[in-house]
Design a protein around this motif. Sequence first.
Motif, PDB file in Angstrom:
ATOM      1  N   GLN A 156      56.489  -1.932 -11.779  1.00 28.26           N
ATOM      2  CA  GLN A 156      57.543  -2.138 -10.787  1.00 28.26           C
ATOM      3  C   GLN A 156      58.870  -2.424 -11.483  1.00 28.26           C
ATOM      4  N   GLY A 157      59.935  -2.429 -10.704  1.00 33.17           N
ATOM      5  CA  GLY A 157      61.269  -2.609 -11.255  1.00 33.17           C
ATOM      6  C   GLY A 157      61.423  -3.915 -12.012  1.00 33.17           C
ATOM      7  N   THR A 158      62.092  -3.861 -13.145  1.00 32.86           N
ATOM      8  CA  THR A 158      62.251  -5.037 -13.991  1.00 32.86           C
ATOM      9  C   THR A 158      63.570  -5.742 -13.684  1.00 32.86           C
ATOM     10  N   TYR A 159      63.762  -6.886 -14.310  1.00 34.89           N
ATOM     11  CA  TYR A 159      65.001  -7.642 -14.116  1.00 34.89           C
ATOM     12  C   TYR A 159      66.203  -6.891 -14.693  1.00 34.89           C
ATOM     13  N   VAL A 160      65.980  -6.075 -15.722  1.00 32.33           N
ATOM     14  CA  VAL A 160      67.073  -5.271 -16.253  1.00 32.33           C
ATOM     15  C   VAL A 160      67.534  -4.254 -15.208  1.00 32.33           C
ATOM     16  N   LYS A 161      66.602  -3.727 -14.419  1.00 37.68           N
ATOM     17  CA  LYS A 161      66.968  -2.802 -13.345  1.00 37.68           C
ATOM     18  C   LYS A 161      67.864  -3.502 -12.322  1.00 37.68           C
ATOM     19  N   ALA A 162      67.558  -4.768 -12.043  1.00 36.17           N
ATOM     20  CA  ALA A 162      68.432  -5.541 -11.155  1.00 36.17           C
ATOM     21  C   ALA A 162      69.806  -5.702 -11.791  1.00 36.17           C
ATOM     22  N   GLY A 163      69.825  -5.898 -13.119  1.00 33.97           N
ATOM     23  CA  GLY A 163      71.094  -5.991 -13.830  1.00 33.97           C
ATOM     24  C   GLY A 163      71.897  -4.700 -13.733  1.00 33.97           C
ATOM     25  N   GLU A 164      71.211  -3.562 -13.792  1.00 32.86           N
ATOM     26  CA  GLU A 164      71.902  -2.273 -13.658  1.00 32.86           C
ATOM     27  C   GLU A 164      72.499  -2.112 -12.261  1.00 32.86           C
ATOM     28  N   PHE A 165      71.808  -2.640 -11.275  1.00 34.13           N
ATOM     29  CA  PHE A 165      72.331  -2.595  -9.904  1.00 34.13           C
ATOM     30  C   PHE A 165      73.623  -3.399  -9.789  1.00 34.13           C
ATOM     31  N   ILE A 166      73.615  -4.618 -10.337  1.00 31.88           N
ATOM     32  CA  ILE A 166      74.816  -5.463 -10.306  1.00 31.88           C
ATOM     33  C   ILE A 166      75.941  -4.816 -11.116  1.00 31.88           C
ATOM     34  N   TYR A 167      75.584  -4.232 -12.254  1.00 34.44           N
ATOM     35  CA  TYR A 167      76.584  -3.577 -13.099  1.00 34.44           C
ATOM     36  C   TYR A 167      77.248  -2.406 -12.363  1.00 34.44           C
ATOM     37  N   THR A 168      76.458  -1.622 -11.652  1.00 32.41           N
ATOM     38  CA  THR A 168      76.987  -0.475 -10.916  1.00 32.41           C
ATOM     39  C   THR A 168      77.958  -0.922  -9.829  1.00 32.41           C
ATOM     40  N   ILE A 169      77.586  -1.972  -9.093  1.00 35.08           N
ATOM     41  CA  ILE A 169      78.480  -2.506  -8.058  1.00 35.08           C
ATOM     42  C   ILE A 169      79.775  -3.024  -8.690  1.00 35.08           C
ATOM     43  N   SER A 170      79.641  -3.717  -9.799  1.00 34.28           N
ATOM     44  CA  SER A 170      80.810  -4.287 -10.470  1.00 34.28           C
ATOM     45  C   SER A 170      81.764  -3.200 -10.960  1.00 34.28           C
ATOM     46  N   ARG A 171      81.213  -2.118 -11.473  1.00 32.45           N
ATOM     47  CA  ARG A 171      82.053  -1.004 -11.917  1.00 32.45           C
ATOM     48  C   ARG A 171      82.802  -0.386 -10.730  1.00 32.45           C
ATOM     49  N   TYR A 172      82.128  -0.292  -9.607  1.00 30.09           N
ATOM     50  CA  TYR A 172      82.732   0.311  -8.422  1.00 30.09           C
ATOM     51  C   TYR A 172      83.936  -0.507  -7.953  1.00 30.09           C
ATOM     52  N   TYR A 173      83.796  -1.848  -7.975  1.00 31.20           N
ATOM     53  CA  TYR A 173      84.881  -2.718  -7.526  1.00 31.20           C
ATOM     54  C   TYR A 173      85.780  -3.189  -8.675  1.00 31.20           C
ATOM     55  N   ASN A 174      85.514  -2.679  -9.869  1.00 36.07           N
ATOM     56  CA  ASN A 174      86.307  -3.034 -11.046  1.00 36.07           C
ATOM     57  C   ASN A 174      86.240  -4.529 -11.344  1.00 36.07           C
ATOM     58  N   TRP A 175      85.053  -5.094 -11.205  1.00 31.31           N
ATOM     59  CA  TRP A 175      84.831  -6.489 -11.580  1.00 31.31           C
ATOM     60  C   TRP A 175      84.399  -6.525 -13.040  1.00 31.31           C
ATOM     61  N   THR A 176      85.155  -7.160 -13.875  1.00 26.29           N
ATOM     62  CA  THR A 176      84.835  -7.208 -15.300  1.00 26.29           C
ATOM     63  C   THR A 176      84.443  -8.599 -15.770  1.00 26.29           C
ATOM     64  N   LYS A 177      84.711  -9.617 -14.956  1.00 24.17           N
ATOM     65  CA  LYS A 177      84.322 -10.986 -15.297  1.00 24.17           C
ATOM     66  C   LYS A 177      83.484 -11.554 -14.169  1.00 24.17           C
ATOM     67  N   ILE A 178      82.289 -11.977 -14.507  1.00 22.31           N
ATOM     68  CA  ILE A 178      81.402 -12.544 -13.493  1.00 22.31           C
ATOM     69  C   ILE A 178      80.907 -13.904 -13.950  1.00 22.31           C
ATOM     70  N   GLY A 179      80.458 -14.694 -13.007  1.00 20.38           N
ATOM     71  CA  GLY A 179      79.852 -15.985 -13.306  1.00 20.38           C
ATOM     72  C   GLY A 179      78.397 -15.984 -12.873  1.00 20.38           C
ATOM     73  N   LEU A 180      77.538 -16.468 -13.740  1.00 21.72           N
ATOM     74  CA  LEU A 180      76.106 -16.552 -13.450  1.00 21.72           C
ATOM     75  C   LEU A 180      75.726 -18.021 -13.293  1.00 21.72           C
ATOM     76  N   ILE A 181      75.328 -18.391 -12.110  1.00 21.50           N
ATOM     77  CA  ILE A 181      74.950 -19.775 -11.812  1.00 21.50           C
ATOM     78  C   ILE A 181      73.510 -19.758 -11.325  1.00 21.50           C
ATOM     79  N   PHE A 182      72.635 -20.480 -11.992  1.00 22.36           N
ATOM     80  CA  PHE A 182      71.224 -20.370 -11.652  1.00 22.36           C
ATOM     81  C   PHE A 182      70.471 -21.662 -11.966  1.00 22.36           C
ATOM     82  N   HIS A 183      69.372 -21.819 -11.259  1.00 25.41           N
ATOM     83  CA  HIS A 183      68.478 -22.955 -11.479  1.00 25.41           C
ATOM     84  C   HIS A 183      67.682 -22.763 -12.755  1.00 25.41           C
ATOM     85  N   ASP A 184      67.562 -23.821 -13.543  1.00 25.51           N
ATOM     86  CA  ASP A 184      66.700 -23.779 -14.721  1.00 25.51           C
ATOM     87  C   ASP A 184      66.170 -25.177 -14.979  1.00 25.51           C
TER      88      ASP A 184
END
Length: 255
Positions: A156-184
């Motif tokens: 099944q789809g891996t976490y990198v595939k999810a990363g490619e999805f976010i990357y594609t959206i970011s390229r479309y909207y020209n987002w070059t700086k993102i923040g990753l906030i997550f539970h650990d």
Amino acid sequence: MFVCQALLVSFLVSWTLPFVLLSAESVDKNVDPKKVVKIGVILPAENSYPYSLPRTLPAIEYAIETVERDPNLLPGYTLQINTNDSRCSDTYGPLAAVHMQVNKRAHVFLGPSCEYAVAPVARFSPVWNIPLLSAGALVTAFRNKKRDYKLLTRIQGTYVKAGEFIYTISRYYNWTKIGLIFHDRSHAPNVMRSKCFFETEGIYVLWKERYKIRPWHLTFNEHHNKSDIKKILKEASYHTRSKLHLFPISRSQKR
């Protein structure tokens, strides 16, 4: 090949079928041992996991019946299921695989699916020449097929595939700086990283590869009542220019 295809289907439908417990040593003694294909299923017995033995075994039985009904698939062969409880553990998962390998109870492994359980088994499998199919192993490190995980197949789809999805959206909207906030969890030795960490890692790694920069990121403990979300978001605004702040949601948050 055909067995693998049928078993791949079994994983996809595993949660829809009723529970049937299969005998681990149910092969007729009159059957030629050379005509027996042994399938080693290493999954947690605890039913709270999505790919547990009670949820998955009925689907595997269905897949085997499908193969056995078709005279063109493995004619003359008997398919045997052997199971071991991985406990979703980096200790008991590998031990289950070693037990199967020593006792010659597996020509192919199905599972483990939990990240820490599957990692050592996937490294052992090329040495034993036993292929491993898993519905887990979604973490970025499992991309390394040339050295460590040569016989691992993820279905099944891996976490990198999810990363490619976010990357594609970011390229479309020209987002070059993102923040990753997550539970650990704690970064102390012998403390397993959270599922949120691994999910976000796919985005982090891909972003670093494509843009050659490391995204700003911040962790918090969702089980800690003192986590100040407003303060976290304010800090994020100083480091990012887009409105894309990612919060992987855990099961406890969904409830």
